[in-house]
Design an enzyme around this catalytic site. Structure first.
Site, PDB file in Angstrom:
ATOM      1  N   GLU A   1     -55.400  -2.946  14.843  1.00  0.00           N
ATOM      2  CA  GLU A   1     -56.070  -1.266  15.482  1.00  0.00           C
ATOM      3  C   GLU A   1     -55.390  -0.563  14.682  1.00  0.00           C
ATOM      4  O   GLU A   1     -54.033  -0.024  13.973  1.00  0.00           O
ATOM      5  CB  GLU A   1     -54.794  -0.963  16.661  1.00  0.00           C
ATOM      6  CG  GLU A   1     -55.620  -0.126  17.511  1.00  0.00           C
ATOM      7  CD  GLU A   1     -54.410   0.897  17.682  1.00  0.00           C
ATOM      8  OE1 GLU A   1     -54.694   2.246  16.884  1.00  0.00           O
ATOM      9  OE2 GLU A   1     -53.804   0.769  18.232  1.00  0.00           O
TER      10      GLU A   1
ATOM     11  N   CYS B   1     -52.389   6.984  17.145  1.00  0.00           N
ATOM     12  CA  CYS B   1     -53.781   6.482  16.237  1.00  0.00           C
ATOM     13  C   CYS B   1     -54.660   7.540  17.307  1.00  0.00           C
ATOM     14  O   CYS B   1     -55.363   7.612  17.334  1.00  0.00           O
ATOM     15  CB  CYS B   1     -53.574   5.625  16.435  1.00  0.00           C
ATOM     16  SG  CYS B   1     -53.273   5.032  18.138  1.00  0.00           S
TER      17      CYS B   1
HETATM   18  P1  NAP Z   1     -49.273   0.349   7.124  1.00  0.00           P
HETATM   19  O1  NAP Z   1     -48.409   0.639   5.834  1.00  0.00           O
HETATM   20  O2  NAP Z   1     -50.784  -0.458   7.422  1.00  0.00           O
HETATM   21  O3  NAP Z   1     -48.151  -1.036   7.986  1.00  0.00           O
HETATM   22  C1  NAP Z   1     -48.453  -2.220   8.593  1.00  0.00           C
HETATM   23  C2  NAP Z   1     -47.746  -3.239   8.701  1.00  0.00           C
HETATM   24  O4  NAP Z   1     -48.611  -3.699   7.610  1.00  0.00           O
HETATM   25  C3  NAP Z   1     -46.071  -3.205   7.666  1.00  0.00           C
HETATM   26  O5  NAP Z   1     -45.252  -4.281   8.073  1.00  0.00           O
HETATM   27  C4  NAP Z   1     -46.721  -3.704   6.109  1.00  0.00           C
HETATM   28  O6  NAP Z   1     -45.526  -3.664   5.460  1.00  0.00           O
HETATM   29  C5  NAP Z   1     -47.247  -4.530   6.468  1.00  0.00           C
HETATM   30  N1  NAP Z   1     -48.839  -4.080   5.759  1.00  0.00           N
HETATM   31  C6  NAP Z   1     -49.415  -3.591   4.775  1.00  0.00           C
HETATM   32  N2  NAP Z   1     -50.744  -3.480   3.895  1.00  0.00           N
HETATM   33  C7  NAP Z   1     -50.718  -5.268   3.861  1.00  0.00           C
HETATM   34  C8  NAP Z   1     -50.896  -6.056   3.507  1.00  0.00           C
HETATM   35  N3  NAP Z   1     -51.899  -5.555   2.201  1.00  0.00           N
HETATM   36  N4  NAP Z   1     -50.806  -7.164   2.888  1.00  0.00           N
HETATM   37  C9  NAP Z   1     -49.594  -7.508   4.302  1.00  0.00           C
HETATM   38  N5  NAP Z   1     -48.742  -6.562   4.716  1.00  0.00           N
HETATM   39  C10 NAP Z   1     -49.296  -5.661   4.700  1.00  0.00           C
HETATM   40  O7  NAP Z   1     -48.596   0.738   8.224  1.00  0.00           O
HETATM   41  P2  NAP Z   1     -47.403   1.877   8.235  1.00  0.00           P
HETATM   42  O8  NAP Z   1     -46.685   1.745   7.521  1.00  0.00           O
HETATM   43  O9  NAP Z   1     -47.652   2.277  10.049  1.00  0.00           O
HETATM   44  O10 NAP Z   1     -48.417   3.470   7.781  1.00  0.00           O
HETATM   45  C11 NAP Z   1     -48.695   3.915   6.864  1.00  0.00           C
HETATM   46  C12 NAP Z   1     -49.803   4.538   7.054  1.00  0.00           C
HETATM   47  O11 NAP Z   1     -51.189   3.982   8.424  1.00  0.00           O
HETATM   48  C13 NAP Z   1     -49.827   6.007   7.650  1.00  0.00           C
HETATM   49  O12 NAP Z   1     -49.479   6.732   6.577  1.00  0.00           O
HETATM   50  C14 NAP Z   1     -51.074   6.245   8.933  1.00  0.00           C
HETATM   51  O13 NAP Z   1     -52.436   6.467   7.314  1.00  0.00           O
HETATM   52  C15 NAP Z   1     -51.422   4.862   8.801  1.00  0.00           C
HETATM   53  N6  NAP Z   1     -51.303   4.337  10.349  1.00  0.00           N
HETATM   54  C16 NAP Z   1     -52.470   4.801  11.434  1.00  0.00           C
HETATM   55  C17 NAP Z   1     -51.968   4.408  13.128  1.00  0.00           C
HETATM   56  C18 NAP Z   1     -53.128   3.949  13.248  1.00  0.00           C
HETATM   57  O14 NAP Z   1     -52.698   3.642  14.875  1.00  0.00           O
HETATM   58  N7  NAP Z   1     -54.749   4.309  13.526  1.00  0.00           N
HETATM   59  C19 NAP Z   1     -50.762   3.850  13.064  1.00  0.00           C
HETATM   60  C20 NAP Z   1     -49.879   3.579  11.986  1.00  0.00           C
HETATM   61  C21 NAP Z   1     -50.127   4.306  10.476  1.00  0.00           C
HETATM   62  P3  NAP Z   1     -45.450  -3.645   4.058  1.00  0.00           P
HETATM   63  O15 NAP Z   1     -45.458  -2.273   4.045  1.00  0.00           O
HETATM   64  O16 NAP Z   1     -43.916  -4.168   3.641  1.00  0.00           O
HETATM   65  O17 NAP Z   1     -46.146  -4.600   3.047  1.00  0.00           O
END
Ligand code: NAP
Length: 522
Positions: A267, A304
């Protein structure tokens, strides 16, 4: 906690930490690291967690629904026992207020109890029976019976913006455990302590209810390595993810490249279009300004379901609406974001958006007293430019929205046709005026998971009729929901039993129906 303020990984019911790398979590309000070292899981520990989950899958999945319900109920109880310490960890790691922490905790406990009830009543097994017709001509028909069975160990990646409800013991974990799938959680580094505490409660609940020790694991990690190792591990049979499009897409691609590809239920991003009708603005302008301003600012826009695109017909009321909403946002105090990384992400995507030549700023507040506070911003574009520029649909995660001024209904409709997938689509209108523009609903319903009439998109009810998921990039599989009763359908698959004797069939498929399930017969 281990010695020296070190926090390990939870594997096979024990806390272990052989790794050399560690990291701390961060207090965004104080803008400084929080004491306590989280020891990153080693490659060996990841393999061990997956092996334990695989080893105990059979035992766990064969427990009765009532036993799994007992486990889920106990997880809720053990999390409640963490009490004020958990709320403190949550608030210091996110900068979110206590009220939000308590609200999210309540929702998390309710979700666990809801899935406990789903486990107990077993309706997710959806038994279907087609009785044999040995005398059918020209060919006899065999006895065929179908039901849902759990997939196997599930890897869960929680989101930074919901440290409880979409994280360690959040909806993904609770729904997977309900149907008999062991869970391996990749801890989110931005709320490492909150996640560790919840994980310890899950482990205690497993011990108290005598669950097999491999049913749950929790792995610390601050970079992609651990998550990617879990995602490609042969024992993992599906992935639940909440977060960025970049992260979700990376895991989807990784899962597809495995020798045995597995489903990824991610999601991800959503800009949640809102269409405001002229007659609504004529009579309720001030009220809609307040509703949308509150919704854009809620949780510093870190939802989100935050409204990111607002469409309307460009007339005098619309112009006044744009100015009033901009003023309302500019007058509000700036708020702290979850983490410096999220703030950096907000600044980068906001700048990129503002650099588009056709975009103008209607209002902003740059009075920040802390580097992690976000400048809420409202921008404007003509629909003709929006239609030509897909960049304008990129999510700016934080308090940010774009007003799209349309010259007439045809242009508004064309703009909606360009929309990518979203979680929600809202329409603010009177019933009769919407009835005259029903093609908008028809177009929108193929681009979103939830259609909303005269309400804002923020606020997600956990119930059977909730759809939280939408066409890509809102989620990777729009046929499923991440919230509500049906979330557990992501972790099961249908299996048919042909010509089996009654005594050897699973209980759900027996004609005697000992579980008392609603069986679909013939
Ligand atoms: P995220 O960066 O996507 O990370 C979520 C989880 O996935 C973390 O545990 C991260 O751990 C892991 N992860 C991320 N990229 C990965 C990859 N390429 N390979 C393996 N694991 C990976 O999300 P977030 O930290 O919650 O927030 C960052 C950005 O996501 C926000 O700035 C926002 O833009 C977006 N966001 C969107 C929503 C939504 O519902 N639309 C919700 C939350 C966040 P590691 O980084 O430790 O690997």
């Amino acid at each position: 906690m281990m010695s020296n303020n070190n926090y390990g990984n939870w594997i096979d019911g024990k806390e272990v930490a052989k790794g050399e790398f560690n990291y701390t979590s961060f207090n965004p309000i104080q803008n400084k690291p929080i004491q306590g070292n989280f020891i990153e899981a080693t490659a060996e520990e990841v393999n061990f967690a997956a092996a334990c989950a695989a080893k105990d899958f059979m035992t766990y999945s064969r427990l009765s629904g009532s036993r799994r319900a007992e486990f889920l109920q106990m997880i809720a109880t053990e999390i409640e026992v963490l009490g004020a310490d958990l709320i403190l960890a949550y608030c210091s790691e996110t900068g979110l207020p206590e009220g939000r922490a308590k609200g999210e905790l309540g929702r998390t406990l309710n979700q666990l109890r809801l899935f406990a009830e789903q486990a107990r009543i077993n309706t997710w097994q959806m038994p279907s029976i087609d009785l044999a017709q040995p005398d059918r001509s020209p060919m006899p028909k065999s006895d065929l019976r179908k039901m849902m069975l759990p997939l196997g160990p599930i890897a869960v990646f929680g989101a930074s913006n919901f440290p409880l409800a979409y994280s360690t013991a959040g909806g993904d974990t609770a729904s997977a455990l309900a149907v008999g799938c062991p869970v391996i959680v990749k801890s989110h580094p931005m709320h490492a302590k909150t996640s560790y505490m919840v994980a310890s409660a899950v482990v205690r609940a497993a011990q108290k209810t005598q669950m097999p020790s491999g049913v749950f694991a929790h792995l610390n990690s601050k970079d992609h390595q651990v998550g990617q190792q879990i995602a490609v591990h042969q024992s993992v049979k599906a992935i639940g993810f909440t977060g960025s499009v970049k992260g979700g897409r990376a895991l989807l691609d990784l899962a597809a490249q495995r020798p045995e590809p597995i489903p990824v239920f991610a999601e991800m991003g959503s800009v949640n279009p809102v269409i405001v009708f002229p007659d609504k603005l004529k009579h309720e302008l001030a009220q809609i300004v307040t509703q949308l301003s509150d919704s854009i600012m809620l949780g510093t826009g870190q939802f989100c379901t935050s409204p990111g695109l607002i469409f309307g017909i460009d007339n005098d009321d619309w112009k006044l609406f744009c100015t009033s909403l901009a003023e309302s946002l500019a007058q509000r105090d700036t708020q702290c974001m979850l983490h410096p990384n999220i703030k950096r992400g907000f600044d980068t995507s906001r700048e990129s958006h503002l650099s588009q030549p056709e975009v103008s700023v209607l209002g902003t507040n740059s009075n920040t007293t802390n580097p992690n506070q976000a400048s809420q911003t409202l921008t404007r574009v003509n629909a003709v430019d929006f239609i030509l520029n897909p960049e304008l649909q990129h999510e700016v995660f934080g308090p940010f929205a774009l007003m799209i001024s349309c010259k007439d209904w045809d242009e508004l409709h064309t703009a909606l046709e360009q929309l990518k997938g979203n979680l929600t689509g809202s329409i603010m209108a009177n019933e009769s005026s919407l009835n005259a523009q029903l093609n908008l609903v028809n177009t929108l319903q193929h681009r979103v998971g939830r259609l909303i009439f005269n309400q804002v998109p923020t606020g997600v009810e956990v119930c059977a009729s909730m759809q939280h998921g939408g066409p890509y990039p809102a989620s990777t599989d729009s046929r499923f929901t991440a919230v509500g009763h049906d979330a557990l359908l992501r972790w099961v698959r249908p299996v048919s039993f042909q010509n089996f004797p009654e005594s050897l069939l699973p209980q759900a498929l027996q004609s005697a129906n000992p579980l008392g399930l609603k069986q679909r017969i013939n």
